[in-house]
Write an enzyme that holds these catalytic residues in place. Structure first.
Site, mmCIF file in Angstrom:
data_model
loop_
_atom_site.group_PDB
_atom_site.id
_atom_site.type_symbol
_atom_site.label_atom_id
_atom_site.label_comp_id
_atom_site.label_asym_id
_atom_site.label_seq_id
_atom_site.Cartn_x
_atom_site.Cartn_y
_atom_site.Cartn_z
ATOM 1 C CG ASP A 84 -2.005 0.933 1.280
ATOM 2 O OD1 ASP A 84 -2.446 1.348 0.192
ATOM 3 O OD2 ASP A 84 -2.481 1.274 2.399
ATOM 4 C CD GLU A 136 -3.048 8.794 -3.752
ATOM 5 O OE1 GLU A 136 -2.761 7.792 -3.064
ATOM 6 O OE2 GLU A 136 -2.911 9.962 -3.346
ATOM 7 N N GLY A 181 -7.017 8.320 8.283
ATOM 8 C CA GLY A 181 -7.051 8.504 9.731
ATOM 9 C C GLY A 181 -8.436 8.893 10.220
ATOM 10 N N GLY A 209 -8.903 5.864 3.050
ATOM 11 C CA GLY A 209 -9.355 6.585 4.247
ATOM 12 C C GLY A 209 -10.742 6.181 4.698
ATOM 13 C CG ASN A 230 -7.606 1.104 0.424
ATOM 14 O OD1 ASN A 230 -8.257 0.320 -0.265
ATOM 15 N ND2 ASN A 230 -6.411 1.547 0.073
HETATM 16 ZN ZN LIG Z 1 -4.529 5.143 1.605
#
Ligand SMILES: [Zn+2]
Length: 287
Positions: A84, A136, A181, A209, A230
């Site tokens: 990741d 990404e 987070g 996230g 994720n």
């Molecule tokens: Zn991530």
């Protein structure tokens, strides 16, 4: 069972047909790796076990890849072992050679041309060895940072299209406002942007996230085209918090295996809640 790129692509096609997502859980050691496998097997749900580069730095890529390979071979459900948020092309290539069947090259902080170049390098190497690749587009913030994701940090439709077409990447993490987070504010997701990207790009889209996003918002994102969710922070938080409490309750003289028997209960509960969120209450999943 160990799955190759083609079977991972098939998993995502099945997810698309069913309107569900494949859960991705970050692990930090071999205990939580086992908890993830147990939860997924009990649910009969394929799962992606993900490893951040810092876990590789701490444990070693050879050890992780070797154990993950055994875990995958022995499991009754398809398990993907995924690297990741790797910013290094070289580490991605190493992971391909050490048993990871999926890698994420995260070059989203580079200009688009360089992002494409890095992704292409990983794709060329990984695909030749049957390994799935995620990239990404846009900037996915850390939840500790001030304010919401600004428009310039969101995934740009044209950039996403170019990256997908020019690299042949297998999955794409898109910045649509989610953050890594626990959130300092109510999360905001740009569903309209997600729908637009989903409308023009064939590769499965990934929501990073997941931890702090309310379940109904995650469900809505899945309905609008997310195929992989994720989750890291919430798993780790539950693990570490329960570990601390269990040591307090049982005493530091207790054997680690007995401590972990207690710790795995709430961790597996959290994992199962996310598996259900990804496949929806009404859907019986993959069986
Ligand atoms: Zn991530």
């Amino acid at each position: 069972m160990v799955v190759k790129r083609e079977e991972i692509q098939k998993l995502f096609r099945e997810a698309a047909d069913k309107g569900i997502a494949v859960p991705h859980f970050n692990h930090s050691d071999f205990w939580d790796m086992s908890f993830i496998v147990e939860a997924a097997e009990e649910q009969g749900a394929p799962v992606i076990i993900a490893c951040l580069p810092k876990v590789i730095d701490a444990i070693g890529i050879e050890k992780l890849g070797t154990v993950a390979k055994v875990v995958m071979e022995k499991s009754s459900i398809p398990i993907v072992y995924h690297l990741d948020h790797c910013h290094s092309v070289d580490t991605c290539l190493k992971a391909v050679d050490h048993g990871y069947n999926s890698v994420m090259i995260d070059a989203a902080d580079l200009p688009l041309e360089e992002n494409i170049k890095a992704v292409k390098k990983v794709v060329d190497y990984a695909h030749a060895k049957g390994v799935h690749v995620e990239a990404e587009i846009g900037q996915i913030k850390s939840a500790g940072e001030e304010g919401y994701t600004v428009e310039s940090e969101l995934a740009a439709l044209e950039d996403a299209k170019r990256l997908a077409e020019e690299t042949g990447v297998d999955a794409l993490a898109v910045s649509i406002g989610s953050e890594h987070g626990f959130y300092q504010h109510t999360p905001k997701l740009d569903y309209a942007l997600l729908e637009k990207i989903h409308g023009v790009i064939r590769v499965p889209l990934v929501l990073h996230g997941g931890s702090g996003i309310p379940r109904e918002m995650v469900r809505k994102a899945i309905q609008k085209g997310i195929r992989k969710v994720n989750v890291g922070t919430q798993i780790r938080y539950t693990y570490i918090k329960t570990l601390g409490e269990t040591i307090q309750n049982m005493g530091a003289g207790t054997h680690t295996a007995d401590i972990m028997e207690a710790v795995k209960i709430p961790v597996k509960e959290t994992l199962k809640e996310w598996i259900v969120t990804c496949r929806g209450e009404a859907n019986n999943g993959w069986k």
